[in-house]
Design an enzyme around this catalytic site. Structure first.
Site, PDB file in Angstrom:
ATOM      1  N   TYR A  71       0.829  -1.200   0.000  1.00  0.00           N
ATOM      2  CA  TYR A  71       0.000   0.000   0.000  1.00  0.00           C
ATOM      3  C   TYR A  71       0.869   1.258   0.000  1.00  0.00           C
ATOM      4  CZ  TYR A  71      -3.842   3.160   0.943  1.00  0.00           C
ATOM      5  OH  TYR A  71      -4.776   4.159   0.838  1.00  0.00           O
ATOM      6  N   PHE A 123      -6.849  19.908 -25.995  1.00  0.00           N
ATOM      7  CA  PHE A 123      -7.231  18.502 -26.010  1.00  0.00           C
ATOM      8  C   PHE A 123      -8.483  18.355 -25.141  1.00  0.00           C
ATOM      9  CE2 PHE A 123      -7.429  14.127 -24.621  1.00  0.00           C
ATOM     10  CZ  PHE A 123      -7.531  13.526 -25.854  1.00  0.00           C
ATOM     11  N   THR A 124      -9.340  17.404 -25.505  1.00  0.00           N
ATOM     12  CA  THR A 124     -10.673  17.292 -24.883  1.00  0.00           C
ATOM     13  C   THR A 124     -10.628  17.262 -23.351  1.00  0.00           C
ATOM     14  OG1 THR A 124     -10.509  14.906 -25.211  1.00  0.00           O
ATOM     15  CG2 THR A 124     -11.694  16.153 -26.895  1.00  0.00           C
ATOM     16  N   ASP A 214       2.077  18.978 -21.742  1.00  0.00           N
ATOM     17  CA  ASP A 214       1.332  17.739 -21.877  1.00  0.00           C
ATOM     18  C   ASP A 214       2.281  16.824 -22.651  1.00  0.00           C
ATOM     19  OD1 ASP A 214      -0.136  15.582 -22.691  1.00  0.00           O
ATOM     20  OD2 ASP A 214      -1.952  16.725 -23.116  1.00  0.00           O
ATOM     21  N   LYS A 257       0.292   6.215 -23.801  1.00  0.00           N
ATOM     22  CA  LYS A 257       0.853   6.439 -25.135  1.00  0.00           C
ATOM     23  C   LYS A 257       2.363   6.197 -25.091  1.00  0.00           C
ATOM     24  CE  LYS A 257      -3.126   8.967 -25.292  1.00  0.00           C
ATOM     25  NZ  LYS A 257      -4.009   9.105 -24.117  1.00  0.00           N
ATOM     26  N   ARG A 381     -12.560  13.452 -34.946  1.00  0.00           N
ATOM     27  CA  ARG A 381     -11.923  14.538 -34.216  1.00  0.00           C
ATOM     28  C   ARG A 381     -12.306  15.813 -34.953  1.00  0.00           C
ATOM     29  NH1 ARG A 381      -9.698  12.589 -29.124  1.00  0.00           N
ATOM     30  NH2 ARG A 381     -11.923  12.782 -28.917  1.00  0.00           N
ATOM     31  N   PHE A 448     -18.614  13.376 -27.274  1.00  0.00           N
ATOM     32  CA  PHE A 448     -18.225  12.449 -28.341  1.00  0.00           C
ATOM     33  C   PHE A 448     -18.164  10.995 -27.885  1.00  0.00           C
ATOM     34  CE2 PHE A 448     -13.926  11.983 -26.730  1.00  0.00           C
ATOM     35  CZ  PHE A 448     -13.757  13.159 -26.016  1.00  0.00           C
TER      36      PHE A 448
HETATM   37  N1  F0G Z   1      -3.433  14.682 -23.594  1.00  0.00           N
HETATM   38  C1  F0G Z   1      -3.441  14.231 -24.862  1.00  0.00           C
HETATM   39  C2  F0G Z   1      -2.710  14.990 -25.911  1.00  0.00           C
HETATM   40  C3  F0G Z   1      -4.119  13.053 -25.180  1.00  0.00           C
HETATM   41  O1  F0G Z   1      -4.115  12.624 -26.434  1.00  0.00           O
HETATM   42  C4  F0G Z   1      -4.796  12.348 -24.143  1.00  0.00           C
HETATM   43  C5  F0G Z   1      -5.547  11.147 -24.443  1.00  0.00           C
HETATM   44  C6  F0G Z   1      -4.767  12.860 -22.844  1.00  0.00           C
HETATM   45  C7  F0G Z   1      -4.067  14.027 -22.613  1.00  0.00           C
HETATM   46  C8  F0G Z   1      -5.504  12.203 -21.709  1.00  0.00           C
HETATM   47  O2  F0G Z   1      -4.862  11.051 -21.310  1.00  0.00           O
HETATM   48  O3  F0G Z   1      -6.508   9.233 -21.799  1.00  0.00           O
HETATM   49  O4  F0G Z   1      -4.580   8.870 -20.259  1.00  0.00           O
HETATM   50  O5  F0G Z   1      -6.478  10.277 -19.563  1.00  0.00           O
HETATM   51  N2  F0G Z   1      -5.843  10.810 -25.606  1.00  0.00           N
HETATM   52  C9  F0G Z   1      -6.516   9.602 -26.025  1.00  0.00           C
HETATM   53  C10 F0G Z   1      -6.698   9.649 -27.520  1.00  0.00           C
HETATM   54  C11 F0G Z   1      -7.751   9.289 -25.285  1.00  0.00           C
HETATM   55  O6  F0G Z   1      -7.326   8.732 -28.038  1.00  0.00           O
HETATM   56  O7  F0G Z   1      -6.200  10.565 -28.168  1.00  0.00           O
HETATM   57  P1  F0G Z   1      -5.662   9.798 -20.701  1.00  0.00           P
END
Ligand code: F0G
Length: 456
Positions: A71, A123-124, A214, A257, A381, A448
């Site tokens: 833990y 980014f979303t 990021d 990634k 996208r 989305f």
């Molecule tokens: N920043 C970028 C540029 C991303 O592409 C993503 C995730 C995140 C942050 C968030 O990271 O998913 O680990 O919480 N991108 C995925 C995609 C979901 O399909 O482009 P996460």
């Protein structure tokens, strides 16, 4: 044209499903014409995302057996901390369950209501966390990024005059940090040059503004610096990465990634006070500061993945795969975003379906058609991903209306990519008969993921 062979061989295989067109027509209707709502066993080649879809190496799997699931004070955390310090160069690391966990912590710690957070395109999840904490996102990417056909080496760069203007307008005290994405996912995986990182750092430091990266696809960015920027051809990926990170005060990371793992992320910083705040909050939202939402075995796999990720042969092949698919589409006259990035090939859906208005969701439509044609799953996208303006309630209308064919790391072969290209070409030939979609269910946040549509 030369495309380098896979720098690995296949040790374990996972069968993929083969379906008929009639079955796929039913599946996509059941999924509300949203590829996010398909089941993975309904897809033949799954290019929805490169996130968490990586094939791990034998060395990473071996590490999984060495998970220390304590833990507190897991030895795998200590290993991960050591590797992140060595390769990324930041003093503190706070592990999180994935990238958005780190974005949540960062946004909560640094943003106060009324702030502005500039970034090189949104980014979303990143923007959603900034807005949730009361900030307004301001796009300061170079104008060229919004033009899908301009073939320039560093379309992810910050426009320094836009940044200066913003500082003059709102004042540095209302800008808690600048978020610099390396690379820029929604611009087509476009990189930021080292010169631009250096300049952003200098300008921000002069105003007391922190720079938070990021770092999600930072290895791809490092590769583009090596191959496109003067003076870096003979520098290793590891050394480029370290220099990139030296121009930041910290970063968020989606380990799913460029850390070559299926789950995990982290937040890094050099500042002691920020670290104290982050370690208090991580306990509330993720877990103890020594695991933050990851199992010990996942941290071990990530530590090993980071070391593998800076191997030139790995990243050279990955980018070659993207280029291979893009070249095939380009030769057939299909409009793709230029130049090709390091994680995906983006089809310009506006140019592909010029007769479908943006309000009829051309990219969403194209992704659904591509699935029906072939079982290839891609991702929208465009206007659906961009969501709505909080003040006016109208759609954000991004210039880029794209379908992303995202390549998982170390998963598919060139033969798979041939199949993908053939499918795109078949849809392109019948594009005139494609009419668009209507949205019939719209969630409030990050719509989305679960929105539903029907054909017009
Ligand atoms: N920043 C970028 C540029 C991303 O592409 C993503 C995730 C995140 C942050 C968030 O990271 O998913 O680990 O919480 N991108 C995925 C995609 C979901 O399909 O482009 P996460």
């Amino acid at each position: 044209k030369h495309y380098v062979a896979e720098p690995y061989k296949i040790k374990v295989i996972e069968p993929i499903s083969v379906t008929t067109k009639a079955e796929r027509e039913r599946f996509i209707a059941e999924a509300g014409y949203n590829t996010f709502l398909l089941r993975s066993n309904q897809c033949m080649i799954d290019l929805l995302t490169d996130s968490g879809t990586t094939a791990m190496s034998d060395n990473q799997w071996a590490g999984m057996m060495l998970g220390d699931e304590a833990y507190a004070g897991s030895r795998n955390f200590l290993h991960l901390q050591e590797v992140v310090r060595e390769y990324y160069g930041f003093r503190h690391i706070v592990p999180t369950h994935q990238g958005r966990g780190a974005e949540n912590l960062l946004s909560m710690i640094m943003i106060k209501p009324g702030d502005c957070v500039p970034g090189n395109m949104y980014f979303t999840t990143t923007r959603a966390h900034q807005e949730r904490n009361g900030a307004t996102f301001v796009d300061i990417i170079v104008d060229e990024a919004h033009d899908s056909q301009l073939d320039l080496p560093f379309k992810g760069n910050v426009d320094l005059s836009k940044l200066e203007r913003l500082i003059a307008e709102v004042g540095a005290e209302r800008i808690p940090y600048l978020c610099l994405a390396v690379t820029v996912n929604l611009a087509g995986g476009q990189p930021v040059s080292m010169a631009n990182m250096r300049a952003v750092h200098k300008l921000c430091a002069a105003h007391g503004i922190k720079v938070m990266y990021d770092a999600t696809r930072c290895i791809e960015n490092a590769y583009f610096i090596k191959t496109r920027e003067e003076g870096y051809a003979d520098v290793t990926i590891a050394a480029i990465l370290k220099e990139m990170m030296s121009y930041a005060d910290g970063c968020t990371m989606s380990g799913k990634k460029d850390c070559l793992v299926n789950i995990g992320g982290f937040l890094c910083m050099n500042d002691e006070e920020l670290y104290q705040k982050a370690s208090e909050l991580v306990v509330l939202f993720e877990g103890m500061p020594s695991y933050g939402g990851m199992a010990g075995r996942d941290m071990e796999a990530m530590a090993r993945g980071i070391v593998e990720s800076v191997d030139y042969n790995y990243i050279h092949h990955r980018v070659a795969q993207c280029r291979y698919l893009a070249d095939k589409l380009d030769e057939a006259g299909i409009p793709v975003v230029k130049p090709t990035g390091g994680h995906a090939v983006f089809i310009d859906a506006r140019a592909f379906l010029p007769h479908v208005a943006q309000d009829r969701f051309p990219a969403q439509t194209l992704a659904a058609e591509l699935y029906v044609e072939s079982g290839v799953r891609a991702m929208e996208r465009g206007i659906v991903s961009a969501g709505r303006n909080r003040e006016t309630g109208d759609h954000h209308r991004p210039k880029l209306e794209l379908v992303r064919l995202t390549l998982p790391r170390r998963v598919y072969t060139y033969a798979h990519l041939d199949t993908v290209a053939e499918a795109c070409i078949a849809v392109y030939k019948r594009r005139g008969r494609i009419a668009g979609l209507e949205m019939i269910h719209e969630p409030k946040v990050l719509r989305f993921f679960t929105a539903r549509f029907q054909p017009l």
